[in-house]
Design a protein around this motif. Structure first.
Motif, PDB file in Angstrom:
ATOM      1  N   LEU A 166      32.838  44.476  60.320  1.00  0.00           N
ATOM      2  CA  LEU A 166      33.985  44.223  59.682  1.00  0.00           C
ATOM      3  C   LEU A 166      33.587  43.285  58.215  1.00  0.00           C
ATOM      4  CD1 LEU A 166      36.431  42.770  62.327  1.00  0.00           C
ATOM      5  CD2 LEU A 166      36.406  45.088  61.479  1.00  0.00           C
ATOM      6  N   GLU A 167      34.488  43.641  57.210  1.00  0.00           N
ATOM      7  CA  GLU A 167      33.860  43.082  56.034  1.00  0.00           C
ATOM      8  C   GLU A 167      35.471  42.540  55.161  1.00  0.00           C
ATOM      9  OE1 GLU A 167      31.552  45.470  53.536  1.00  0.00           O
ATOM     10  OE2 GLU A 167      29.850  45.188  54.679  1.00  0.00           O
ATOM     11  N   ALA A 168      35.313  41.449  54.436  1.00  0.00           N
ATOM     12  CA  ALA A 168      36.307  41.231  53.709  1.00  0.00           C
ATOM     13  C   ALA A 168      35.868  41.505  52.345  1.00  0.00           C
ATOM     14  CB  ALA A 168      36.737  39.690  53.675  1.00  0.00           C
ATOM     15  N   SER A 169      36.508  42.441  51.654  1.00  0.00           N
ATOM     16  CA  SER A 169      36.200  42.793  50.013  1.00  0.00           C
ATOM     17  C   SER A 169      36.629  41.971  49.173  1.00  0.00           C
ATOM     18  CB  SER A 169      36.695  43.983  49.930  1.00  0.00           C
ATOM     19  OG  SER A 169      38.392  44.017  49.660  1.00  0.00           O
ATOM     20  N   ASP A 170      36.291  41.905  47.930  1.00  0.00           N
ATOM     21  CA  ASP A 170      36.994  40.927  46.897  1.00  0.00           C
ATOM     22  C   ASP A 170      38.365  41.520  46.622  1.00  0.00           C
ATOM     23  OD1 ASP A 170      34.474  39.723  46.400  1.00  0.00           O
ATOM     24  OD2 ASP A 170      33.763  41.243  44.860  1.00  0.00           O
ATOM     25  N   GLU A 171      38.781  42.744  46.837  1.00  0.00           N
ATOM     26  CA  GLU A 171      40.080  43.009  46.698  1.00  0.00           C
ATOM     27  C   GLU A 171      40.819  42.082  47.870  1.00  0.00           C
ATOM     28  OE1 GLU A 171      37.864  45.078  46.648  1.00  0.00           O
ATOM     29  OE2 GLU A 171      37.751  45.626  44.452  1.00  0.00           O
ATOM     30  N   ASP A 172      40.504  42.229  49.120  1.00  0.00           N
ATOM     31  CA  ASP A 172      41.170  41.662  50.069  1.00  0.00           C
ATOM     32  C   ASP A 172      41.210  40.107  49.982  1.00  0.00           C
ATOM     33  OD1 ASP A 172      41.320  43.811  51.717  1.00  0.00           O
ATOM     34  OD2 ASP A 172      39.398  43.422  52.681  1.00  0.00           O
ATOM     35  N   ILE A 173      40.071  39.468  49.320  1.00  0.00           N
ATOM     36  CA  ILE A 173      40.287  37.945  49.032  1.00  0.00           C
ATOM     37  C   ILE A 173      41.077  37.705  48.036  1.00  0.00           C
ATOM     38  CG2 ILE A 173      38.778  36.021  48.329  1.00  0.00           C
ATOM     39  CD1 ILE A 173      36.405  37.320  49.719  1.00  0.00           C
ATOM     40  N   ASP A 174      40.919  38.330  46.654  1.00  0.00           N
ATOM     41  CA  ASP A 174      42.185  38.154  45.811  1.00  0.00           C
ATOM     42  C   ASP A 174      43.522  38.432  46.232  1.00  0.00           C
ATOM     43  OD1 ASP A 174      40.130  37.884  43.937  1.00  0.00           O
ATOM     44  OD2 ASP A 174      39.990  40.020  43.268  1.00  0.00           O
ATOM     45  N   ALA A 175      43.908  39.399  46.946  1.00  0.00           N
ATOM     46  CA  ALA A 175      45.261  39.621  47.427  1.00  0.00           C
ATOM     47  C   ALA A 175      45.863  38.356  48.511  1.00  0.00           C
ATOM     48  CB  ALA A 175      45.137  40.782  48.535  1.00  0.00           C
ATOM     49  N   GLU A 176      44.544  37.882  49.038  1.00  0.00           N
ATOM     50  CA  GLU A 176      45.076  36.587  50.148  1.00  0.00           C
ATOM     51  C   GLU A 176      45.354  35.477  49.230  1.00  0.00           C
ATOM     52  OE1 GLU A 176      45.888  34.907  53.980  1.00  0.00           O
ATOM     53  OE2 GLU A 176      45.397  36.942  53.300  1.00  0.00           O
ATOM     54  N   LEU A 177      44.399  35.236  48.210  1.00  0.00           N
ATOM     55  CA  LEU A 177      44.811  34.084  47.391  1.00  0.00           C
ATOM     56  C   LEU A 177      46.215  34.181  46.691  1.00  0.00           C
ATOM     57  CD1 LEU A 177      41.097  33.915  45.560  1.00  0.00           C
ATOM     58  CD2 LEU A 177      42.316  32.148  47.134  1.00  0.00           C
ATOM     59  N   ALA A 178      46.460  35.566  46.332  1.00  0.00           N
ATOM     60  CA  ALA A 178      47.593  35.628  45.760  1.00  0.00           C
ATOM     61  C   ALA A 178      48.950  35.408  46.271  1.00  0.00           C
ATOM     62  CB  ALA A 178      47.838  37.142  45.093  1.00  0.00           C
ATOM     63  N   ASP A 179      48.798  35.721  47.735  1.00  0.00           N
ATOM     64  CA  ASP A 179      49.858  35.471  48.677  1.00  0.00           C
ATOM     65  C   ASP A 179      49.905  33.958  48.840  1.00  0.00           C
ATOM     66  OD1 ASP A 179      50.565  38.081  49.100  1.00  0.00           O
ATOM     67  OD2 ASP A 179      49.311  38.293  50.758  1.00  0.00           O
ATOM     68  N   LEU A 180      48.764  33.230  48.961  1.00  0.00           N
ATOM     69  CA  LEU A 180      48.614  31.721  49.234  1.00  0.00           C
ATOM     70  C   LEU A 180      49.372  31.225  47.982  1.00  0.00           C
ATOM     71  CD1 LEU A 180      45.103  31.073  50.761  1.00  0.00           C
ATOM     72  CD2 LEU A 180      47.271  30.706  51.804  1.00  0.00           C
ATOM     73  N   ALA A 181      49.096  31.506  46.770  1.00  0.00           N
ATOM     74  CA  ALA A 181      49.639  30.969  45.594  1.00  0.00           C
ATOM     75  C   ALA A 181      51.237  31.122  45.581  1.00  0.00           C
ATOM     76  CB  ALA A 181      49.213  31.443  44.449  1.00  0.00           C
ATOM     77  N   GLU A 182      51.580  32.116  45.872  1.00  0.00           N
ATOM     78  CA  GLU A 182      52.950  32.456  46.089  1.00  0.00           C
ATOM     79  C   GLU A 182      53.710  31.479  46.916  1.00  0.00           C
ATOM     80  OE1 GLU A 182      56.249  36.058  47.009  1.00  0.00           O
ATOM     81  OE2 GLU A 182      54.085  36.517  46.719  1.00  0.00           O
ATOM     82  N   GLN A 183      52.986  31.361  48.208  1.00  0.00           N
ATOM     83  CA  GLN A 183      53.793  30.493  49.212  1.00  0.00           C
ATOM     84  C   GLN A 183      53.714  29.000  48.674  1.00  0.00           C
ATOM     85  OE1 GLN A 183      50.985  31.190  52.905  1.00  0.00           O
ATOM     86  NE2 GLN A 183      51.277  33.495  52.551  1.00  0.00           N
ATOM     87  N   ASN A 184      52.777  28.670  48.052  1.00  0.00           N
ATOM     88  CA  ASN A 184      52.949  27.350  47.336  1.00  0.00           C
ATOM     89  C   ASN A 184      53.340  27.191  45.934  1.00  0.00           C
ATOM     90  OD1 ASN A 184      50.898  25.273  49.014  1.00  0.00           O
ATOM     91  ND2 ASN A 184      49.849  27.673  49.124  1.00  0.00           N
ATOM     92  N   GLY A 185      54.334  28.185  45.742  1.00  0.00           N
ATOM     93  CA  GLY A 185      54.983  28.030  44.569  1.00  0.00           C
ATOM     94  C   GLY A 185      54.349  27.877  43.119  1.00  0.00           C
ATOM     95  N   LEU A 186      53.029  28.690  43.063  1.00  0.00           N
ATOM     96  CA  LEU A 186      52.190  28.749  42.085  1.00  0.00           C
ATOM     97  C   LEU A 186      52.302  30.171  41.733  1.00  0.00           C
ATOM     98  CD1 LEU A 186      49.237  26.783  43.199  1.00  0.00           C
ATOM     99  CD2 LEU A 186      50.818  26.003  41.761  1.00  0.00           C
ATOM    100  N   GLY A 187      52.105  30.328  40.227  1.00  0.00           N
ATOM    101  CA  GLY A 187      52.260  31.581  39.544  1.00  0.00           C
ATOM    102  C   GLY A 187      51.222  32.593  39.917  1.00  0.00           C
ATOM    103  N   SER A 188      49.765  32.268  40.161  1.00  0.00           N
ATOM    104  CA  SER A 188      48.816  33.153  40.307  1.00  0.00           C
ATOM    105  C   SER A 188      47.803  32.385  41.290  1.00  0.00           C
ATOM    106  CB  SER A 188      48.395  33.480  38.987  1.00  0.00           C
ATOM    107  OG  SER A 188      47.736  32.294  38.493  1.00  0.00           O
ATOM    108  N   ALA A 189      46.686  33.344  41.226  1.00  0.00           N
ATOM    109  CA  ALA A 189      45.577  32.987  42.268  1.00  0.00           C
ATOM    110  C   ALA A 189      44.695  31.798  41.448  1.00  0.00           C
ATOM    111  CB  ALA A 189      44.712  33.975  42.753  1.00  0.00           C
TER     112      ALA A 189
END
Length: 264
Positions: free
Chosen positions: A131-154
């Motif tokens: 199993l591997e976490a790609s850079d795209e996977d990490i970027d998507a998760e960061l974007a989701d976390l940013a949205e959850q915290n009311g921030l505009g971007s990763a």
């Protein structure tokens, strides 16, 4: 992406809260609370800075060995241990200020070491399964976390956590491990798709807890929105619970066959 020790900056079962330490850091970066600032201050970046904090009322780091634990031949180092331990100590100290018991350093050290051992076991298992976490996977998760915290971007999220002493490399390592655990759970137990019945059960428990708080005279509780409005949050909570349950069972199985030495 190759597995690295950096991933152990996340504790294993803390991963079920969707990188909760990262989220806490981001929230602390936008507030004025002195306790939040102290909890996630840059002093937790390195053992040497942490030792200075210990002399000012922080945890005692002198007795922590350079190699805290070995897991199937892989080392968990003091450098990896200290930031997690300091965060746990700061949280316990904050609770003590609000009327709780004083931090039990011995217990906190043991719990931190156990959590890091569990995380290393999960990292090794993910690697063994390819199993591997790609850079795209990490970027998507960061974007989701940013949205959850009311921030505009990763990028805004990374800037916020950096102000709290978490480097971009550390943050991405935390998120990488989160993604890998989610992949492990899906590989172990199938896709995570909460049913409406599960969501209703969580919603009903929340309503019951709110009612009990009202009966006990605890004012100021946040009103729970209607089920339809809360559904996305309920899905998130149900998913976290499922990940936690499966990851916990997996760790127990991995521990049974692992060669583990803790040097504390």
């Amino acid at each position: 992406m190759a597995m690295t020790h950096l991933m152990r900056t996340r504790t294993a079962l803390g991963l079920v809260a969707a990188t909760s330490l990262l989220v806490l850091s981001a929230c602390g970066g936008s507030g004025d609370s002195s306790s939040d600032a102290e909890k996630d201050s840059p002093a937790s970046d390195s053992p040497s800075a942490s030792a200075e904090a210990g002399s000012e009322g922080g945890p005692d780091l002198d007795a922590i060995p350079d190699v805290v634990a070995e897991v199937n031949g892989e080392q968990v180092t003091k450098e990896e241990f200290v930031p997690i331990y300091e965060a746990a100590f700061a949280q316990a100290a904050s609770q003590a200020q609000m009327g709780g018991a004083a931090p039990d350093e011995e217990q906190l050290r043991k719990q931190t070491a156990d959590d890091l051992v569990d995380t290393e076991l999960l990292a090794q298992e993910a690697e063994a399964r390819g199993l591997e976490a790609s850079d795209e996977d990490i970027d998507a998760e960061l974007a989701d976390l940013a949205e959850q915290n009311g921030l505009g971007s990763a990028d805004e999220l990374l800037d916020a956590v950096e102000q709290q002493g978490v480097t971009e490399e550390q943050a991405r390592g935390q998120v990488e491990m989160q993604v890998l655990v989610e992949q492990l759970v899906a590989d172990e137990d199938g896709p995570i798709e909460p049913t409406d019945k599960e969501l209703r059960a969580i919603y009903d428990r929340a309503k019951e807890q709110q009612a009990q708080a009202g009966q006990s005279g605890q004012g100021g509780a946040q009103q729970i929105p209607p089920f339809a409005q809360a559904r996305d949050q309920l899905v998130e909570q149900a998913t976290d619970q499922r990940i936690g349950k499966v990851a916990t069972a997996l760790v127990e199985d991995l521990r049974a066959d692992a060669d583990i030495t803790v040097n504390l």
